[in-house]
Design a protein around this motif. Structure first.
Motif, PDB file in Angstrom:
ATOM      1  N   PRO A  53      35.274 100.053  73.622  1.00 28.23           N
ATOM      2  CA  PRO A  53      34.657 101.389  73.599  1.00 28.23           C
ATOM      3  C   PRO A  53      33.198 101.308  73.122  1.00 28.23           C
ATOM      4  N   LEU A  54      32.390 102.192  73.625  1.00 29.90           N
ATOM      5  CA  LEU A  54      30.962 102.191  73.316  1.00 29.90           C
ATOM      6  C   LEU A  54      30.696 102.245  71.815  1.00 29.90           C
ATOM      7  N   ARG A  55      31.478 103.007  71.083  1.00 29.03           N
ATOM      8  CA  ARG A  55      31.284 103.128  69.633  1.00 29.03           C
ATOM      9  C   ARG A  55      31.537 101.812  68.895  1.00 29.03           C
ATOM     10  N   GLN A  56      32.189 100.868  69.550  1.00 27.34           N
ATOM     11  CA  GLN A  56      32.473  99.571  68.932  1.00 27.34           C
ATOM     12  C   GLN A  56      31.722  98.432  69.624  1.00 27.34           C
ATOM     13  N   ALA A  57      30.685  98.774  70.347  1.00 27.49           N
ATOM     14  CA  ALA A  57      29.925  97.769  71.092  1.00 27.49           C
ATOM     15  C   ALA A  57      29.329  96.697  70.186  1.00 27.49           C
ATOM     16  N   TYR A  58      29.108  97.017  68.927  1.00 28.50           N
ATOM     17  CA  TYR A  58      28.571  96.032  67.982  1.00 28.50           C
ATOM     18  C   TYR A  58      29.504  94.825  67.854  1.00 28.50           C
ATOM     19  N   GLN A  59      30.811  95.020  68.081  1.00 28.16           N
ATOM     20  CA  GLN A  59      31.743  93.893  68.044  1.00 28.16           C
ATOM     21  C   GLN A  59      31.480  92.956  69.221  1.00 28.16           C
ATOM     22  N   ARG A  60      31.261  93.527  70.384  1.00 34.18           N
ATOM     23  CA  ARG A  60      30.954  92.721  71.571  1.00 34.18           C
ATOM     24  C   ARG A  60      29.641  91.971  71.369  1.00 34.18           C
ATOM     25  N   VAL A  61      28.651  92.657  70.832  1.00 26.60           N
ATOM     26  CA  VAL A  61      27.359  92.018  70.587  1.00 26.60           C
ATOM     27  C   VAL A  61      27.511  90.861  69.610  1.00 26.60           C
ATOM     28  N   LEU A  62      28.331  91.042  68.587  1.00 24.12           N
ATOM     29  CA  LEU A  62      28.540  89.963  67.614  1.00 24.12           C
ATOM     30  C   LEU A  62      29.156  88.740  68.286  1.00 24.12           C
ATOM     31  N   VAL A  63      30.152  88.925  69.123  1.00 26.57           N
ATOM     32  CA  VAL A  63      30.760  87.775  69.808  1.00 26.57           C
ATOM     33  C   VAL A  63      29.728  87.115  70.727  1.00 26.57           C
ATOM     34  N   GLN A  64      28.908  87.908  71.409  1.00 29.38           N
ATOM     35  CA  GLN A  64      27.856  87.350  72.258  1.00 29.38           C
ATOM     36  C   GLN A  64      26.857  86.539  71.430  1.00 29.38           C
ATOM     37  N   ASP A  65      26.518  87.049  70.256  1.00 31.55           N
ATOM     38  CA  ASP A  65      25.581  86.337  69.381  1.00 31.55           C
ATOM     39  C   ASP A  65      26.179  85.031  68.856  1.00 31.55           C
ATOM     40  N   ILE A  66      27.452  85.059  68.510  1.00 25.12           N
ATOM     41  CA  ILE A  66      28.145  83.845  68.068  1.00 25.12           C
ATOM     42  C   ILE A  66      28.125  82.820  69.205  1.00 25.12           C
ATOM     43  N   TYR A  67      28.474  83.260  70.395  1.00 24.20           N
ATOM     44  CA  TYR A  67      28.523  82.399  71.588  1.00 24.20           C
ATOM     45  C   TYR A  67      27.158  81.743  71.833  1.00 24.20           C
ATOM     46  N   ARG A  68      26.106  82.544  71.791  1.00 22.42           N
ATOM     47  CA  ARG A  68      24.758  82.033  72.044  1.00 22.42           C
ATOM     48  C   ARG A  68      24.359  81.006  70.988  1.00 22.42           C
ATOM     49  N   ALA A  69      24.597  81.320  69.713  1.00 23.93           N
ATOM     50  CA  ALA A  69      24.224  80.389  68.648  1.00 23.93           C
ATOM     51  C   ALA A  69      25.009  79.083  68.761  1.00 23.93           C
TER      52      ALA A  69
END
Length: 137
Positions: A53-69
């Motif tokens: 859900p859009l209100r929890q998009a920060y969770q998706r961003v965190l996983v993307q940031d972990i993946y990138r790092a």
């Protein structure tokens, strides 16, 4: 007479400025298709991330940031930038998220994202050099 000339110039200017963006926007057609020139067979994000859900998009961003790092650091660590190294499965990033962050508050996840971004940005120049040499940047 002079006022009519100014009005004509202003009208032309307004029409020119308002019609130009419309022309440019026609060339920018958004697409949901994944077309990559480098490593086109990248694994897709996990379904749960795509459906979050859009209100929890920060969770998706965190996983993307972990993946990138993780990926940029791995490239530097092993000195290899093949597609499997640069774009592995999402399993390791999901595992870190589940083990360390899943139960965190929103603000804690945002802080964690910031940390992973710093790590990724620190590794990026060296990873880019390795990937440029491999033709995978």
């Amino acid at each position: 007479m002079r006022q009519a000339g100014c009005t004509l110039v202003l009208t032309a200017l307004v029409l020119g400025l308002t019609s130009a963006p419309g022309f440019a926007e026609r060339n920018l057609v958004p697409t949901l298709e994944r077309n990559f020139t480098v490593c086109p067979d990248r694994p897709a994000e996990p379904v749960w991330m795509q459906e979050i859900p859009l209100r929890q998009a920060y969770q998706r961003v965190l996983v993307q940031d972990i993946y990138r790092a993780q990926n940029l650091e791995r490239i530097v660590e092993i000195g290899n930038c093949d597609c499997a190294t640069r774009f592995p499965s999402w399993d390791a990033a999901e595992a870190v998220f589940s083990e360390r962050h899943e139960s965190n508050e929103r603000w804690e996840m945002l802080q964690a994202s910031e940390g992973y971004n710093r790590r990724a940005n620190a590794a990026r120049p060296a990873a880019k050099a390795i990937c440029d040499a491999a033709g995978n940047w």
